[in-house]
Design a protein around this motif. Sequence first.
Motif, short mmCIF file in Angstrom:
data_model
loop_
_atom_site.label_atom_id
_atom_site.label_comp_id
_atom_site.label_asym_id
_atom_site.label_seq_id
_atom_site.Cartn_x
_atom_site.Cartn_y
_atom_site.Cartn_z
N SER A 128 -28.35 -68.37 11.01
CA SER A 128 -27.46 -69.50 10.77
C SER A 128 -27.66 -70.09 9.38
O SER A 128 -26.95 -71.01 8.99
CB SER A 128 -27.70 -70.57 11.82
N ALA B 202 -26.76 -82.40 7.46
CA ALA B 202 -27.19 -82.57 8.85
C ALA B 202 -28.65 -82.20 9.00
O ALA B 202 -29.42 -82.87 9.70
CB ALA B 202 -26.34 -81.70 9.76
N GLU B 203 -29.03 -81.15 8.31
CA GLU B 203 -30.43 -80.70 8.39
C GLU B 203 -31.36 -81.77 7.83
O GLU B 203 -32.42 -82.04 8.39
CB GLU B 203 -30.62 -79.40 7.61
N ASN C 15 -24.66 -70.59 6.93
CA ASN C 15 -23.81 -71.77 6.94
C ASN C 15 -24.56 -72.97 7.51
O ASN C 15 -24.11 -73.62 8.42
CB ASN C 15 -22.52 -71.52 7.72
N LEU C 16 -25.75 -73.22 6.94
CA LEU C 16 -26.49 -74.42 7.34
C LEU C 16 -25.74 -75.63 6.82
O LEU C 16 -25.26 -75.63 5.69
CB LEU C 16 -27.88 -74.42 6.72
N ASN C 17 -25.67 -76.64 7.63
CA ASN C 17 -25.11 -77.90 7.17
C ASN C 17 -26.27 -78.69 6.58
O ASN C 17 -27.07 -79.28 7.31
CB ASN C 17 -24.48 -78.62 8.35
N ASP D 166 -36.32 -73.83 5.38
CA ASP D 166 -34.90 -73.58 5.10
C ASP D 166 -34.28 -74.67 4.24
O ASP D 166 -33.15 -74.53 3.80
CB ASP D 166 -34.14 -73.48 6.42
#
Lengths: 326, 208
Positions: free
Chosen positions: A58, A66-67, A61-63, A172
Motif C-alpha cells: 500500500s 493520514a499517516e 498510494n499511502l495517504n 514508511d
Amino acid sequence: MANTLRQYLKHLTHRKLLVTYPVVAVAIGLGLYMERVESGRAVSFHNKSHLFYKEPSSSENLNYDAELYAFGKRLGEDFDPQILRLALTHKSHIEAETQRRRSLGVSDADLNTDQHNGLLLKAGRTFVSSYLLRHLQAAFPAFPKEGISSLNGYLMSDDALSVVSFHLGVKDLILCQEYPPSETTLADTFLAIVAALNGDAVRERFIRDFLVTQLCGKNVYEIWNPADPKKLVTEILLATRKSAPESRLLRKTAVNTLEANFNVGIYCDQRLIGYGSGETATIAENSAFVDVLRRMFRLDDSRSPLQFPIEVESPDPIHARLQARE
Amino acid sequence: MTSSGPILKSGYLKAPLYNGVGRFVCQLQRLTLKFCKEHGGSRGVRDFIEQDLLNFARRNPGVVIDFIEQDLLNFARRNPGVVMYVKPRRHRSPVLKAEFLNGEHHWLSLHSMDREEVHRWIELMRTKSGEQMVRLRKQWRNYPLKQEKLNLLPISSRSYLPNKRISEYWKKMFLVKEAFPLAQSRDLSIAMISRVHPVLGLLSEKRY
C-alpha cells in the motif's frame, strides 16, 4: 509484455521443458527464483520480513497526511503536523528533489532548501542526552560517572535509537533518499521527533516511555564492564579512607575435576564485603570483586526492578526551587 | 498440534519495544480491505464497510484504513480521525491485510465470511502484537533433563539426603539401583540439585 513472457516461461519450466531440456529448465527456474528473491517476493517459511525487506504494497498510494495524523494519535501525542513533517524530512530528500527539478528544467524557487530536520535533529540530540543523564543519575544514584555516561552512550547509540524509531512506525513516513532507511537515518528521525514534540515535560515523558524502557531486562554490567574490577574496588575503598581489600579462599570443592568450584570472599577491615565463585581461584576472585562493585553501586541481583516514573531533577535546580516557591 | 513439529516455531512471550512498560501503543498500523463490489463472496466485507468500519475507525484513530471509494471518502472527511481507502477489485476474493509496527504484515482471506466474522477478525488484528505466532515455551519444567538425571542418579539411589521428604521423592522418581559411580562430593551434588531442579532447588536451599 515482460509479465506475459515470464508467465509463459514459468509454464514451460514446469511442464514440457523439464522433461525435454532439464538443464535449461533449471537455469530458467533459478533465474525466476533469483528475480523473486531480489524483488523480495521469495517465500520463506518463517518470518519473511527478516530475510527480505519488503515494501508494503500500500506504500504506493499511502495517504501521507493520514499517516502523519495516525502517527501522533497512535503514540498519544499531539504533534503540529507541519513540524512533524519537517522532522521526518531528511536533507537527502530535499537535495534529491532539487536535483530532480533541475534535471526536468522546472523552477525550484518554491522549494525551501532549509526545510529539513537538521536543526530539529541537533536540538533533539542535546535534549535527549541531557534528559537521559538526569534520569539515569536518578535511577542509579550510587553508580559512578563513567557508568552513567556509558549507559547514556548506549541509549544514544544508533543501534538503540534505531530500534525504538523503527517500532514507532516511521519507516514508511521518513522522506529520504534511501529505502529502507538506514540505522543512522532512523536514529536521527527519533531525535528530530522528540524535538518536534510540544513542551519539555511531554518530551521527557516520551523519552522515558520509549527510550529509557530499553534498559528493561538488560544487564547493566554488559553495557558498562569495568576492565579491572579489583583496581576499581581498591580505588573506591582508598578514596573512602578504608583499607585495601583482601581476598580469601572461603571454600573449594571438586578440585581436579571438570566441575571444580572455588569460592572467594573479599574482606575490608575484617568485614566480608562480597564473594563470588568460579572454576579457578582467579576467576572466583574476579567475580567476587564484581560482586563487591554490585553491592557498592546497589545493583546486586536482589535489587528491585527499575522504576520508570521517577523523580528526575530538573536541569537547573535553582530555577526549579524558585518555581516551587511560586 | 505436536510440540516438536516444524509447523510452529517455539519462543517466549514478549512484547515489541517493551510495549506497556512506558505506555501502551496499539501495534496495528495499517489495515487494507480489498473486496469486490458485486461478487457474493465479498458480501460480509461490504456489510462490514457499510455498517461497522466508520465506528471502528472512530474508535481507533491510530489505525490508518485505506479508502478509495467515493461515498466513504465523504464520511472520512467528516471524521478527521480516520482517513480511509477501500480497494475494490472486480470479481476477486475479499482480502484483509494488516500491517504492524514491527514491520510484519498479516494477510487474511475473508472469502464468504459474514459481517460478524469480518468484525471478529479485524478485532483480532487490532489487539495483536504483530509478532510471528509461536508455540509458547515456559520458563519452568516439571521433569528433569536426561543430563540432570545422570548427574543426580547416585543421590537418588542412596538415601543421601538428610531431608526425608526429598529423599522419598527422589526415590520415587528414579526406582533404579546404583548404576553410576558416586559423585565426587556430596556438597557438589546438593549444589546441583539447587541449581537444576525448580522445586527441589528451592527446598534444598531452604533446608541447608
